[in-house]
Every structure is written in structure tokens, then in C-alpha cells.
Design a protein around this motif. Structure first.
Motif, short mmCIF file in Angstrom:
data_model
loop_
_atom_site.label_atom_id
_atom_site.label_comp_id
_atom_site.label_asym_id
_atom_site.label_seq_id
_atom_site.Cartn_x
_atom_site.Cartn_y
_atom_site.Cartn_z
N ASP A 245 0.83 -1.21 0.00
CA ASP A 245 0.00 0.00 0.00
C ASP A 245 0.86 1.26 0.00
OD1 ASP A 245 -2.50 -1.24 -0.04
OD2 ASP A 245 -2.51 -1.52 2.13
N ALA A 246 1.92 1.26 0.83
CA ALA A 246 2.76 2.44 0.96
C ALA A 246 3.57 2.73 -0.29
CB ALA A 246 3.71 2.27 2.15
N LEU A 247 3.94 1.70 -1.02
CA LEU A 247 4.79 1.87 -2.21
C LEU A 247 4.04 2.47 -3.41
CD1 LEU A 247 6.82 -1.46 -2.04
CD2 LEU A 247 7.78 0.84 -1.89
N LYS A 248 2.72 2.44 -3.38
CA LYS A 248 1.92 2.98 -4.51
C LYS A 248 2.39 2.38 -5.83
CE LYS A 248 -0.32 5.77 -1.76
NZ LYS A 248 -1.72 5.47 -1.40
N LEU A 249 2.37 1.05 -5.89
CA LEU A 249 2.97 0.35 -7.01
C LEU A 249 2.00 -0.18 -8.06
CD1 LEU A 249 2.07 -2.48 -5.76
CD2 LEU A 249 4.37 -2.60 -4.83
N THR A 250 0.69 -0.01 -7.83
CA THR A 250 -0.28 -0.54 -8.80
C THR A 250 -0.35 0.32 -10.05
OG1 THR A 250 -2.17 0.71 -7.94
CG2 THR A 250 -1.66 -1.39 -6.86
N SER A 251 -0.97 -0.22 -11.07
CA SER A 251 -1.10 0.51 -12.34
C SER A 251 -1.89 1.81 -12.15
CB SER A 251 -1.78 -0.38 -13.39
OG SER A 251 -3.05 -0.82 -12.92
N LYS A 252 -2.91 1.76 -11.31
CA LYS A 252 -3.72 2.96 -11.04
C LYS A 252 -2.87 4.03 -10.37
CE LYS A 252 -7.97 4.42 -8.69
NZ LYS A 252 -9.11 3.98 -7.84
N ASP A 253 -2.06 3.63 -9.40
CA ASP A 253 -1.19 4.58 -8.70
C ASP A 253 -0.15 5.17 -9.64
OD1 ASP A 253 -2.37 4.23 -6.15
OD2 ASP A 253 -1.20 2.41 -5.82
N MET A 254 0.45 4.32 -10.46
CA MET A 254 1.51 4.78 -11.36
C MET A 254 0.97 5.75 -12.41
SD MET A 254 4.23 3.42 -10.18
CE MET A 254 5.42 3.62 -11.47
N LEU A 255 -0.24 5.48 -12.88
CA LEU A 255 -0.86 6.38 -13.86
C LEU A 255 -1.18 7.73 -13.23
CD1 LEU A 255 -1.92 6.62 -16.78
CD2 LEU A 255 -4.14 5.83 -15.94
N ALA A 256 -1.67 7.70 -11.98
CA ALA A 256 -2.00 8.94 -11.27
C ALA A 256 -0.78 9.81 -11.05
CB ALA A 256 -2.67 8.60 -9.94
N GLN A 257 0.39 9.18 -10.93
CA GLN A 257 1.63 9.92 -10.70
C GLN A 257 2.35 10.26 -12.01
OE1 GLN A 257 4.02 8.31 -7.23
NE2 GLN A 257 2.46 6.73 -7.32
N ASN A 258 1.70 9.96 -13.15
CA ASN A 258 2.26 10.24 -14.48
C ASN A 258 3.59 9.53 -14.72
OD1 ASN A 258 0.14 12.03 -15.30
ND2 ASN A 258 1.05 13.60 -13.99
#
Length: 317
Positions: A245-258
Motif C-alpha cells: 500500500d505504501a509503495l503505490k505500485l499498482t497501475s492505477k497509482d503509477m498512472l495517477a503519478q504520471n
């Protein structure tokens, strides 16, 4: 079919459906309505489970043993029209890194990716998808060949990381990965990268610099795995879910961070549930990305790529 721990309710319903169908076959009882109710319940359960996946559950899906690996993707993307090339012309051929020429919708690509292996013997042969320096040097050799003949590059990323053994470090693992990153930034042909499973650390970055970086829906991309992060921060693997959760490693997280350019949707339950649809989606996104890049001049292509990576991250001067 193998089931993960959070998929057990689906397994129970599938077993109930099999028993219901068996009763109908072995007797004169009409079980149509009963079977339909189980099917409806199963679809509802699948939507509930897969619509609310945690980061750690997506990590588990990315590692599912039935999930298609690089060579299976290549075979289906190219309809078998693939010529594999071998060796780094320096040390040896690395079986964890595969590459060669293939055609997708009549367009030639130099396709490169990590291959994990489909059984114990093949996993050992492929070193579990963990490439040595010669693997990254082979990948670079193929990319430079593609540049020479003006062929776009497609990389398929699925690795738990570059091989961390002493012999790999002795042969220059860090330099090989760094060299690939440098050369990919300035390569004069379009580069499309697709994360099809695990995208871990420098092992992924070694073939992960591109004009279009795409992630399949149930994959992850991070500097470190959740288990290793948990081990470093909490001295135990027990906190791997918290780390994910803390690493923000999912595809949704990575897309949100550009940090990636798009997410490729997967069939309900993951790519292994409906491989044909998964391959079709990957092909569609790859060709869409290529069509957006093919008319750019070499100067604009490289400048746009460099600008893209220069804008990543937040910092103060």
C-alpha cells in the motif's frame, strides 16, 4: 486452475456448479434454475472481489502461475511470426532475457522481454526471469540493431529484479543496466514498454525506458518488492501488505503519478482467465502507441522522450 487465498469463495462456487451439473447429467432432475443461480452468484462474487482488490492482491495476481509470460505474449502478438536472436557477443546467451524480430499487424518490431519459465525445470533454466549483465547487453545489442534498420522496439517487462548474485556484480550488473537506460533515452526509433507482470527495480528499468510505457491492469512497478521493503523497514515479511500500500505500485497509482502512459485492461479475474482477450488488448494498445509515434522525426522523438523523463518527480531548488 490455481486459486489465490482471496479467490477461495469463487473456487467454492465453481465446485458447487460442477456438482450441480453432475447431478443433472446423472439423473432426470432438472437443475437448470439451480445452476443458473450459482452462476449468477459466482459472477456477482467475482465482480465484488476483483472490483475491490488491494495493492497486495494485485501483486499476487501479477505472479499467478497461470498468467501468460513473455514468450506466450510474443507468440500471440506476432501470430507465431517471430525470429528469436541470441547472445550478447561478449559473454554468453542469457536465457532470462529473450528477444528477436516479429511482426504485429504487418509491422516489424524488435521485441525484447524477460521470461520466467512455466515449470520448475524451465524456471531454473530462465533463472526465474532475473537477467544477468549479459541479458541486458543482449537487449542493448538488439535495440542498436533495431535502430540501425529503423525498426521500432517493444519491450515486455516481467521480472522480480535483476539477478543479485556475486558473479553478476563481478561482470558489471549495475553498469549494464545504467548503460541500457542511457542508450534507450537517446535511441532513434520508437520504444514501447509494456509491464505484463512484475516490474521490479533496476531489473525492469534496464529495458523500461520508452516513449510509451504501459502497464497491464493487474501488474506492479516499483523500486523494490513489498516483501523486501517489509524486510528492510520492519525486519519481517509479515508487513508486506502494508508495504504494498505504501509503495503505490499498482497501475492505477503509477498512472495517477504520471509515471506510466496508460493502463491496459484485463479480463475479469486477470489475464490468465481469458488469455485471448488479454493478448488482444495488449496488441491494441501497442499499435495505438506506435501509430502515435511513427510519424515523428528522430529529433522530435528523442527530444520528447527526454522531456518526458525530465519532468518526472518533484523537487525544490
Amino acid at each position: 486452475m490455481e486459486y489465490l487465498d482471496f479467490e477461495l469463495p469463487i473456487k467454492e462456487l465453481e465446485e458447487q456448479l460442477e456438482k450441480c451439473q453432475l447431478i443433472g447429467q446423472e439423473s432426470n432432475v432438472d437443475v437448470t434454475d439451480a445452476c443458473k443461480k450459482i452462476v449468477d452468484k459466482m459472477e456477482e462474487t467475482k465482480k465484488e472481489i476483483y472490483g475491490n482488490l488491494t495493492a497486495w492482491q494485485r501483486v499476487q495476481l501479477s505472479r499467478h502461475p497461470n498468467r501468460p509470460y513473455t514468450l506466450e505474449h510474443i507468440t500471440n502478438l506476432t501470430d507465431g511470426n517471430f525470429l528469436e536472436l541470441f547472445g550478447d557477443r561478449n559473454f554468453k546467451d542469457d536465457k532470462a532475457m529473450v528477444g528477436g524480430l516479429g511482426k504485429i499487424d504487418n509491422q516489424s518490431f524488435m521485441i525484447i522481454g524477460q521470461q520466467k519459465g512455466i515449470n520448475t525445470k524451465m524456471r531454473q533454466l530462465r533463472n526465474f526471469g532475473m537477467a544477468n549483465p549479459e541479458g541486458y547487453r543482449k537487449a542493448l545489442r538488439l535495440m542498436k540493431m533495431a535502430e540501425k534498420f529503423n525498426v521500432p522496439v517493444l519491450t515486455l517487462i516481467d521480472t522480480p529484479g535483476a539477478f543479485p548474485g556475486i558473479e553478476a556484480e563481478e561482470r558489471g550488473q549495475g553498469e549494464a543496466i545504467a548503460r541500457n537506460i542511457l542508450e534507450m533515452v537517446r535511441l532513434k526509433v520508437p520504444i514501447i514498454c509494456v509491464i505484463i507482470g512484475e516490474g521490479a527495480s533496476g531489473g525492469a528499468l534496464g529495458i523500461g525506458v520508452g516513449d510509451k510505457v504501459l502497464m497491464m491492469e493487474n501488474t506492479w512497478y516499483s523500486v523494490i518488492s513489498p516483501e523486501s521493503c517489509s524486510s528492510i523497514l520492519w525486519k519481517s515479511w509479515e508487513y508486506k501488505e502494508k508495504a504494498a500500500d505504501a509503495l503505490k505500485l499498482t497501475s492505477k497509482d503509477m498512472l495517477a503519478q504520471n509515471l506510466v502512459d496508460g493502463v491496459i485492461p484485463e479480463p475479469l479475474g486477470g489475464a490468465h482467465y481469458d488469455k485471448e482477450t488479454a493478448f488482444k488488448n495488449v496488441k491494441e494498445y501497442v499499435m495505438k502507441g506506435f501509430n502515435e509515434l511513427k510519424d515523428l522525426s528522430t529529433t522530435d522523438l528523442v527530444a520528447q522522450r527526454m522531456d518526458k523523463y525530465s519532468k518526472m518527480g518533484h523537487f525544490n531548488e
